[in-house]
Design an enzyme around this catalytic site. Structure first.
Site, short mmCIF file in Angstrom:
data_model
loop_
_atom_site.label_atom_id
_atom_site.label_comp_id
_atom_site.label_asym_id
_atom_site.label_seq_id
_atom_site.Cartn_x
_atom_site.Cartn_y
_atom_site.Cartn_z
N THR A 294 82.33 59.88 75.04
CA THR A 294 83.59 60.96 74.81
C THR A 294 84.77 60.70 75.91
O THR A 294 84.63 59.92 76.55
CB THR A 294 82.90 62.30 74.85
OG1 THR A 294 83.79 63.21 74.23
CG2 THR A 294 82.21 62.80 76.27
N ASN A 295 85.48 61.95 76.12
CA ASN A 295 86.52 61.82 77.10
C ASN A 295 86.94 63.29 77.68
O ASN A 295 86.11 64.34 77.21
CB ASN A 295 87.82 61.13 76.41
CG ASN A 295 88.50 61.94 75.28
OD1 ASN A 295 88.64 62.83 75.28
ND2 ASN A 295 88.27 61.36 74.12
N LEU A 296 87.56 63.20 78.51
CA LEU A 296 87.78 64.58 79.44
C LEU A 296 88.90 65.55 78.77
O LEU A 296 88.98 66.26 79.33
CB LEU A 296 88.50 64.27 80.79
CG LEU A 296 87.34 63.17 81.60
CD1 LEU A 296 88.13 62.82 83.09
CD2 LEU A 296 86.41 64.21 81.84
#
Ligand code: CTP
Length: 243
Positions: free
Chosen positions: A43-45
């Site tokens: 995933t990412n931030l």
């Protein structure tokens, strides 16, 4: 009975100019989660805060709003229809279905560019060799590109807004991205400086010019952006898309 905060929220909403009255607005927000196996993924931030603020601002401006949200821990803005999804492919399917009824589409989601080609059915175990498993990746479908290429968007019935999170050269990248995506409005911001924050700086790139919204809370910026979208959507923007 409503909580006091909800009553205050409703009162504030009543005071906003109804620039999107009767419009149907579709927003994507948050990251996506691409499974590796049943307990791991990529995933990412992205926090989803900007997209949720835009959904709220569009609702305050009188629109009927659908928010397609990746995995985020944010409350649904009042009066907004929320569709929760996990992967980029789920977000793609949900968004394309909803886009058939929308007048405006705002793509703020940080969709993972790649996903593991196969998600393992069971948890991948260490095999004792000390070597990490090799993962193969496939590119995720581009949701904004697909919506912008749809019949509704190409005929001018659907006004599309893209976002660009860059780490440098914001103006040049945002201008190139707007032309490449063939959208009337591209909103640029500096990714590392905004992810998870409550405020931001936005650079609006339209075919004819550039405008900067100085640092402010994401809700204030979302209201300014909604006003700018409403005004621009009333101009003959379709003809200027080629420039
Ligand atoms: N976007 C999307 N679907 C994807 C990837 C991106 O809808 N699979 C949308 C984002 O929501 C954003 C815009 O496309 O509105 C720009 O995303 P970005 O990742 O910056 O664009 P890319 O074309 O992938 O460019 P880059 O090479 O800089 O990653």
């Amino acid at each position: 009975m409503l909580e006091p905060e909800q009553i205050v929220e409703d009162l504030i909403a009543c005071l906003q100019p109804q620039v999107l009255a009767g419009k149907r607005v579709l927003v994507t927000a948050g990251p996506t989660f691409e499974a590796i196996d049943p307990v791991r993924g990529i995933t990412n931030l992205s926090s989803g805060k900007m997209g949720f603020a835009i959904a709220r601002a569009a609702r305050e401006a009188g629109a009927q709003v659908t928010l397609v949200a990746g995995p985020v821990a944010l409350p649904t803005p009042r009066g907004v229809t929320r569709l929760d999804v996990r992967s980029g492919r789920q977000m793609h399917a949900a968004t394309l279905a909803e886009a058939q009824h929308a007048d405006m589409f705002v793509a703020t989601a940080a969709v993972a560019d790649w996903r593991p080609a196969e998600a393992a059915a069971q948890k991948i175990k260490k095999d004792g060799s000390g070597r990490a498993p090799e993962l193969r990746f496939e590119e995720n479908p581009n949701i904004l590109a697909a919506v912008a290429a749809s019949e509704r968007a190409r005929s001018g019935a659907l006004y599309c807004v893209g976002f660009a999170a860059e780490s440098e050269n914001l103006l040049a990248h945002a201008q190139a991205k707007r032309a490449r995506k063939r959208v009337p409005l591209l909103v640029g911001n500096l990714g590392p400086a905004t992810f998870g924050q409550d405020d931001n700086v936005l650079l609006l790139v339209r075919p004819g010019g550039v405008e900067e919204f100085p640092r402010a809370s994401k809700l204030v910026l979302a209201r300014q952006l909604v006003a700018a979208m409403a005004a621009h959507a009333q101009t003959p923007w379709l003809q200027s898309l080629a420039t």
